[in-house]
Design a protein around this motif. Structure first.
Motif, PDB file in Angstrom:
ATOM      1  N   TRP A  64       0.875  -1.168   0.094  1.00  0.00           N
ATOM      2  CA  TRP A  64       0.077  -0.054  -0.098  1.00  0.00           C
ATOM      3  C   TRP A  64       0.666   1.258   0.016  1.00  0.00           C
ATOM      4  N   GLY A  67       2.337   1.950  -3.174  1.00  0.00           N
ATOM      5  CA  GLY A  67       1.726   2.363  -4.288  1.00  0.00           C
ATOM      6  C   GLY A  67       1.150   3.976  -4.153  1.00  0.00           C
ATOM      7  N   SER A  68       1.362   4.210  -2.947  1.00  0.00           N
ATOM      8  CA  SER A  68       1.276   5.615  -2.727  1.00  0.00           C
ATOM      9  C   SER A  68       2.325   6.588  -2.979  1.00  0.00           C
ATOM     10  N   LEU A  70       3.927   5.773  -5.786  1.00  0.00           N
ATOM     11  CA  LEU A  70       4.060   5.595  -7.543  1.00  0.00           C
ATOM     12  C   LEU A  70       4.100   7.084  -8.307  1.00  0.00           C
TER      13      LEU A  70
END
Length: 76
Positions: A64, A67-68, A70
């Protein structure tokens, strides 16, 4: 036991840095919850309380958090 500590140190750095960037960007209280969940997960792993489940929780938190990050990696 040392492999778990190395994994948690790397995961902690990733989670705290990425959630710190999200907090600095003006987010709600979710990043604070994820950081607290990481510390709870770490403590439960040390106490040997259903360790495999807490390792999976830490892994999901790392995914997670990455993903933040990216938008920071692929921003023009």
């Amino acid at each position: 036991m040392k492999k778990i500590h190395i994994f948690n140190i790397i995961a902690g750095i990733i989670i705290i840095v990425s959630m710190g960037l999200v907090i600095a960007g003006g987010s709600n209280s979710l990043p604070y919850f994820l950081i607290v969940l990481f510390f709870i997960s770490y403590l439960m792993q040390i106490k040997n309380f259903v360790r495999i489940a807490w390792v999976m929780v830490t892994g999901i938190l790392v995914i997670w958090s990455l993903g933040s990050l990216l938008p920071h990696f692929f921003a023009p």
